[in-house]
Design an enzyme around this catalytic site. Structure first.
Site, short mmCIF file in Angstrom:
data_model
loop_
_atom_site.label_atom_id
_atom_site.label_comp_id
_atom_site.label_asym_id
_atom_site.label_seq_id
_atom_site.Cartn_x
_atom_site.Cartn_y
_atom_site.Cartn_z
N ASP A 1 5.18 39.59 -60.37
CA ASP A 1 5.50 38.63 -59.17
C ASP A 1 3.98 37.69 -58.72
O ASP A 1 2.79 38.07 -59.25
CB ASP A 1 5.69 39.86 -57.84
CG ASP A 1 5.97 38.33 -56.65
OD1 ASP A 1 6.43 38.10 -56.79
OD2 ASP A 1 5.45 39.46 -55.98
N HIS A 2 3.86 36.33 -57.99
CA HIS A 2 3.27 35.84 -57.76
C HIS A 2 2.48 35.98 -58.47
O HIS A 2 0.73 35.85 -58.15
CB HIS A 2 2.42 36.36 -56.33
CG HIS A 2 3.14 35.71 -55.45
ND1 HIS A 2 3.48 34.57 -54.15
CD2 HIS A 2 4.22 36.45 -54.20
CE1 HIS A 2 4.42 34.25 -54.00
NE2 HIS A 2 4.92 35.83 -53.96
N GLU B 1 7.42 29.44 -57.09
CA GLU B 1 7.79 28.84 -55.42
C GLU B 1 7.23 27.26 -54.95
O GLU B 1 7.25 26.45 -55.36
CB GLU B 1 6.60 29.82 -54.40
CG GLU B 1 7.30 29.31 -52.98
CD GLU B 1 5.80 30.49 -52.34
OE1 GLU B 1 5.19 30.34 -51.98
OE2 GLU B 1 5.94 31.66 -52.74
N HIS C 1 4.38 36.46 -45.51
CA HIS C 1 3.51 38.26 -46.75
C HIS C 1 3.08 38.90 -45.31
O HIS C 1 2.83 38.66 -44.86
CB HIS C 1 2.93 37.98 -47.40
CG HIS C 1 3.80 36.49 -48.64
ND1 HIS C 1 3.03 36.18 -49.14
CD2 HIS C 1 4.80 37.12 -49.28
CE1 HIS C 1 3.43 34.96 -50.69
NE2 HIS C 1 4.21 36.35 -50.80
N GLY C 2 4.02 40.30 -44.92
CA GLY C 2 3.67 41.03 -44.80
C GLY C 2 3.56 40.81 -43.03
O GLY C 2 5.38 41.10 -42.63
N HIS D 1 10.67 35.59 -50.19
CA HIS D 1 9.59 36.92 -49.96
C HIS D 1 9.63 36.79 -48.55
O HIS D 1 10.10 36.23 -47.35
CB HIS D 1 8.18 36.00 -50.45
CG HIS D 1 8.83 35.53 -52.07
ND1 HIS D 1 7.29 35.73 -53.30
CD2 HIS D 1 9.80 35.73 -52.41
CE1 HIS D 1 8.09 35.26 -53.70
NE2 HIS D 1 9.39 35.29 -54.03
N GLY D 2 8.53 38.29 -47.87
CA GLY D 2 8.76 38.04 -46.76
C GLY D 2 9.03 38.91 -45.93
O GLY D 2 9.72 38.52 -44.89
N ASN E 1 12.29 39.76 -52.04
CA ASN E 1 11.02 40.75 -51.82
C ASN E 1 10.50 41.57 -51.15
O ASN E 1 10.60 41.12 -49.91
CB ASN E 1 9.55 39.59 -52.61
CG ASN E 1 10.16 39.32 -53.54
OD1 ASN E 1 11.45 38.89 -54.37
ND2 ASN E 1 9.09 38.37 -54.17
N THR F 1 5.58 45.01 -48.08
CA THR F 1 4.76 46.11 -47.27
C THR F 1 5.39 47.33 -47.10
O THR F 1 5.10 48.78 -46.43
CB THR F 1 4.42 45.13 -46.24
OG1 THR F 1 4.28 43.82 -46.33
CG2 THR F 1 3.67 45.24 -45.10
#
Length: 298
Positions: A97-98, A149, A195-196, A223-224, A245, A248
């Protein structure tokens, strides 16, 4: 991290059979109007919890490893995930990932990971395109698959924090050109997701997402998703998202479980913490699988 030679050659015959599984999973999800649950993995407890959840609900699943986790766990972390996937009773694969570091990308591939998220989102649009195209050519030549992305998300991921001023949503017209010129297998979109944790109620641009879906031929990724309400998740799938994805929420549950064990019994056995963590994360993973409509899609 520049170990590009395969350290586990005896397993490469099996690993070669995993090629394109990432693409197959996402293709099936798109055709079936559900999404592949993709969980970030840091240790044995997380991998075990996710696979157990997937097996109990008969769902396909992806185990993802972030570059920081890869650098910390090294080849043993990768081999653990690959072995768990190999023994799984449901379709599963392992994904990097990333990642924006070619050395880490090539090392991950040498260790057996056959799908990579090539992350050039921190670069200019032109640099992102060039970097992604170059990496995609090399990864696909080796039989792998690529997620990339376009745009830039806010929030926290992999130890990095982005400010809201930097946010750049995915442009539908540029997305079509980006996919055509790079040859990627899947596109992660930025439509207001972060994210998060969401500090304010999330607002996703579904009109933008639908336009991207019309213009782009490859599966789309969001994502996120931690903190997104169920209604938004369902709308995102209906608008064309084939992979979500999750990081968290499972990570937080793991840490809370450990803290709870220590606070109730400072002399608690480590195996007890492991078992309780697996159980807690498994139930959380099952909630996500249900949410992503992937039950009985194995």
């Amino acid at each position: 991290m520049k170990q590009h030679s395969p350290p586990y050659r005896k397993n490469f015959q099996w690993i070669s059979k995993m090629n394109r599984k990432f693409e197959i999973l996402l293709k099936n999800a798109g055709e079936g109007n559900y999404a592949i649950p993709s969980f970030n993995i840091y240790n044995l407890e997380g991998a075990t919890a996710v696979i157990k959840a997937a097996e109990e609900l008969k769902s396909p699943v992806i185990l993802q490893i972030l570059p920081t986790a890869l650098e910390t766990g090294g080849a043993p972390l990768v081999q653990m995930c690959l072995e768990i996937v190999k023994r799984s009773k449901v379709p599963a694969t392992v994904h990097l990932d990333h990642c924006s570091d070619p050395d880490i990308i090539f090392t991950a591939m040498a260790w057996g990971i056959n799908s990579i998220m090539v992350d050039g989102s921190g670069m200019s649009c032109e640099e992102n395109l060039q970097f992604t195209r170059e990496m995609t050519l090399k990864i696909k030549a080796a039989g792998g698959s690529v997620e990339a992305e376009l745009g830039k998300m806010t929030g926290e991921e992999d130890g990095q924090t982005l400010s809201s001023q930097e946010e750049l949503m995915t442009d539908p017209d540029k997305a079509a050109d980006f996919v055509d010129q790079t040859g990627i297998s899947a596109l992660a979109v930025c439509i207001g997701n972060i994210h998060g944790k969401y500090k304010n109620p999330p607002v996703l641009d579904f009109k933008r997402l639908k336009e991207i879906r019309k213009r782009v031929s490859v599966p789309l990724v969001l994502h996120g998703t931690s903190g997104l309400p169920e209604e938004m998740i369902q709308m995102a799938m209906d608008a064309g998202i084939s992979k979500f994805n999750v990081n968290t929420e499972l990570r937080s549950i793991y840490l809370k479980t450990m803290a709870s064990c220590f606070s109730s019994d400072p002399g608690v056995e480590l195996v007890t913490i492991m078992k309780k963590s697996i159980t807690a994360m498994k139930e959380a993973a099952k909630d996500k699988i249900r949410l992503f409509r992937s039950i009985d899609k194995a």
